[in-house]
Write an enzyme that holds these catalytic residues in place. Structure first.
Site, short mmCIF file in Angstrom:
data_model
loop_
_atom_site.label_atom_id
_atom_site.label_comp_id
_atom_site.label_asym_id
_atom_site.label_seq_id
_atom_site.Cartn_x
_atom_site.Cartn_y
_atom_site.Cartn_z
N GLN A 166 40.87 54.84 48.31
CA GLN A 166 40.45 56.10 47.30
C GLN A 166 39.54 56.90 48.07
OE1 GLN A 166 41.36 58.48 44.91
NE2 GLN A 166 42.26 56.59 44.31
N GLN B 38 30.15 46.97 42.00
CA GLN B 38 29.71 48.32 41.89
C GLN B 38 28.21 47.97 41.15
OE1 GLN B 38 31.70 51.22 39.83
NE2 GLN B 38 33.51 51.00 41.12
N HIS C 34 36.45 55.37 37.99
CA HIS C 34 37.11 54.28 37.01
C HIS C 34 35.67 54.05 36.23
CE1 HIS C 34 39.15 51.39 34.89
NE2 HIS C 34 38.55 50.30 35.48
N GLU D 87 68.98 41.24 41.40
CA GLU D 87 68.87 41.55 40.06
C GLU D 87 67.80 42.01 39.33
OE1 GLU D 87 71.66 43.23 38.99
OE2 GLU D 87 72.97 42.51 40.71
N GLU E 31 65.88 45.52 42.32
CA GLU E 31 66.34 46.62 41.48
C GLU E 31 65.40 47.42 40.59
OE1 GLU E 31 70.42 46.85 40.25
OE2 GLU E 31 71.13 45.69 41.89
#
Length: 342
Positions: free
Chosen positions: A28, A86, A108, A227, A231
């Site tokens: 980020q 932080q 955030h 499955e 997918e």
């Protein structure tokens, strides 16, 4: 409905002559730093030497400095390290050089909302949170688009905090797609809830439970993998592009009917009650306290649970099957940066 801000609503001029410090050149941090620089904003990068992110910042043309130096030189200090790091970084390296006229910026709200960081009242504190990983923030910007962003104002000492937030969002491409105003509380609590209940915790446990059910019933683990895990991407891509109703139009009528008639037997009222319980743990700060304590005491539970996840049979069969699909590439056990939103 929330108001959505676009390019016309933001003025890059309010950032003219200001320096933005990016503390933490992760995915980020890199995406936002490069976009800011390309938008004509003066950017200072802070990254500890000795790691790949430091070397990458140098390759990208920055001269990384310490967090202390970045804070002294910059007008806007954006902290983009991991949540659990932080507060200590702020206390040791940022707070001593904060003074009136400077701004703190986050992507955030965790540390502000839960009071692990308590800025002085004479600085602006605001948030610009892209709703996508930093790599996407960068690639969309280069293509002339943008990733939608959230903005929030915690302190408006200068009277310009909202204009600064919108300008920053514009500089990283967010106003090309649209920016929604929220609060630190709302962003933090909904973000944690989504991760724990749906995106990570809920989805991964659902996949494992489905896989286990088929294998225990005697079906081949390879078929169970296809499955119940492989997918998932087909469905999430369809949901991402056109919502749940749109996804229903892209699957077979059999699958759609199975969704309507059986889905509520999986996500039951009991499941919904547990979701509410998890939300209350987030709102009360219980989860935040637990996570901070986990880091301060050596991450024993975190490491144990990660190892348990790695040992699950779905990981072993998946590693084998992914080698058959060259178009996917074979991921490693290391954290995949592109998957991170922060």
């Amino acid at each position: 409905m929330a108001k959505i801000y676009y390019d016309r609503d933001a003025d890059l001029g309010v950032l003219k002559g200001k320096k933005v410090a990016i503390i933490g050149y992760g995915i980020q941090g890199r995406g936002q730093a490069l976009n800011l620089r390309d938008s004509g904003i003066q950017v200072i990068v802070s990254q500890r030497p000795g790691g790949k992110n430091y070397d990458l910042a140098v390759e990208d043309g920055f001269n990384p400095v310490s967090a202390e130096e970045a804070t002294r030189e910059a007008d806007i200090i954006q902290i983009l390290t991991q949540d659990h790091l932080q507060a200590d970084l702020y206390k040791e390296s940022v707070e001593p050089s904060l003074c009136a006229g400077k701004s703190l910026l986050f992507s955030h709200g965790f540390n502000i909302h839960f009071d692990y960081i308590r800025p002085p009242k004479n600085v602006d504190v605001f948030m610009v949170a892209p709703k996508g990983p930093g790599a996407l923030v960068r690639s969309q910007f280069l293509e002339g688009g943008g990733v939608p962003c959230l903005i929030a104002i915690h302190q408006n000492a200068s009277g310009l905090a909202k204009k600064l937030a919108l300008a920053h969002a514009k500089a990283i491409g967010g106003t090309r797609a649209g920016v929604i105003e929220t609060s630190f509380k709302e962003e933090t609590e909904t973000d944690l809830f989504g991760e724990q209940v749906v995106l990570c915790g809920g989805l991964s446990e659902l996949i494992r439970a489905g896989f286990d059910t088929l294998v225990e019933a005697g079906y081949k683990p390879e078929l169970a993998y296809f499955e119940c895990l492989h997918e998932v991407k087909l469905i999430t891509d369809a949901v991402f592009a056109s919502g749940i109703s749109g996804m229903h139009r892209r699957v077979s009528d059999t699958a759609e009917y199975g969704d309507y008639s059986r889905g509520k037997r999986i996500v039951t009222n009991q499941t919904r009650q547990e979701m509410k319980k998890i939300l209350s743990e987030i709102q009360s700060g219980k989860f935040a306290r637990e996570w901070i304590l986990e880091n301060k005491t050596g991450r024993k539970n975190y490491d144990r649970m990660r190892k348990e996840c790695d040992r699950h049979p779905i990981e072993k069969v998946g590693e084998k099957l992914r080698k058959m699909m060259s178009w996917i590439g074979v991921p490693t056990k290391k954290r995949t940066p592109v998957a991170s939103r922060r």
